[in-house]
Enzyme design. Sequence first.
Site, PDB file in Angstrom:
ATOM      1  N   GLY A 136      -9.677  -2.993   3.979  1.00  0.00           N
ATOM      2  CA  GLY A 136      -8.517  -3.103   4.875  1.00  0.00           C
ATOM      3  C   GLY A 136      -8.389  -1.887   5.770  1.00  0.00           C
ATOM      4  O   GLY A 136      -9.346  -1.134   5.983  1.00  0.00           O
ATOM      5  N   THR A 148       0.854  -1.193   0.000  1.00  0.00           N
ATOM      6  CA  THR A 148       0.000   0.000   0.000  1.00  0.00           C
ATOM      7  C   THR A 148       0.877   1.226   0.000  1.00  0.00           C
ATOM      8  O   THR A 148       1.899   1.238   0.679  1.00  0.00           O
ATOM      9  CB  THR A 148      -0.831   0.025   1.302  1.00  0.00           C
ATOM     10  OG1 THR A 148      -1.777  -1.035   1.233  1.00  0.00           O
ATOM     11  CG2 THR A 148      -1.544   1.344   1.501  1.00  0.00           C
TER      12      THR A 148
HETATM   13  C1  SD4 Z   1      -4.702  -3.851   3.374  1.00  0.00           C
HETATM   14  N1  SD4 Z   1      -2.890  -2.694   4.403  1.00  0.00           N
HETATM   15  O1  SD4 Z   1      -5.622  -3.689   2.586  1.00  0.00           O
HETATM   16  C2  SD4 Z   1      -3.429  -3.104   3.147  1.00  0.00           C
HETATM   17  C3  SD4 Z   1      -2.519  -3.939   2.328  1.00  0.00           C
HETATM   18  C4  SD4 Z   1      -1.102  -3.509   2.365  1.00  0.00           C
HETATM   19  O2  SD4 Z   1       1.048  -3.807   1.869  1.00  0.00           O
HETATM   20  O3  SD4 Z   1      -0.679  -2.603   2.983  1.00  0.00           O
HETATM   21  N2  SD4 Z   1      -0.233  -4.148   1.754  1.00  0.00           N
HETATM   22  O4  SD4 Z   1      -4.779  -4.620   4.337  1.00  0.00           O
END
Ligand code: SD4
Length: 318
Positions: free
Chosen positions: A180, A150
Amino acid sequence: MWGMIATWRMALEGIEKGCNLLKEGGNAGDAIETAVREVEDFPFYKSVGYGGLPNEEMEVELDAAFMDGDTLDIGAVAAIKDFANPVSIARRLSKEPVNNLLVGEGAEKFAHKEGFERKNMLTDRAMIHYKNRVKEMTQTELKPYSGHDTVGMVCLDTAGKMTAATSTSGLFMKKKGRVGDSPVSGSGFYVDSKAGGATATGLGEDVMKGCVSYEIVRLMKEGIHPQEACERAVAMFDQELKERRGKAGDMSLVAMNNKGEWGVATNIEGFSFAVATENEAPMVYLTKNVNGKCIHEPASQEWMENYMKTRTAPLKEL
Ligand code: SD4
């Protein structure tokens, strides 16, 4: 003082653009939106915006957020499909008196009415990743988390205004409608210009159990340096999860305070991040967690070249 910090190497080009605005006295809202859009638009980053990896049903559902640290205004979208720049929609929503977090169809309706650019966000490359994963899953049991990243950013401008923003396609192969931490205040991001801001990447389901971004800002409010705040919050929560649940999901956080000092902590190997301030040119670092202390080393030229090579390498269907 001005500055920007963001999760993962992929934020670098965005940070460079954002910093050019900050240098000229641009505001933290415009700089962070410009920076995140750059990541959303780049087709080879497979977990943010265009080219993001799809859910179980081969749809690209995106989450994004924007927060203004002066007013504490928050805007966010979750599980939104077919719009080019979710972060801009989130920023627009932050200016509404109510209805600040919209999901799915409602978010799309709002974006359409406001004239945001529609775009099919599923690329051929993402489709190949999907098909390959479906094939692999018939052979081995893969965790949905393998394949992620992300973008989360915190920004400080010369007027002392701070912002935070996130954008993600979430977990690869997630259930339709899964949301998320990234659009959730206090978990995926938080910023208060009176202290500083923090943002997360990792397993959203676990990050949300600890409101880790808020916890870091809270520690910075007590006068604790961002590095110490990040290390304390991540170590404490990682430990807490392990004690109560036997394991802790991946968790990496970056933070900056309103003096432009920054910090990063992670419970994984090989977390990369990008940072720039008035005194530091944009730079990518890799973080190692050595007994709870996180050590940051500038990424080597070789690492940087290899990163782009692997991201853009031709992809074949299995
Ligand atoms: C999530 N935090 O949707 C995000 C995914 C993420 O590195 O950060 N991936 O849970």
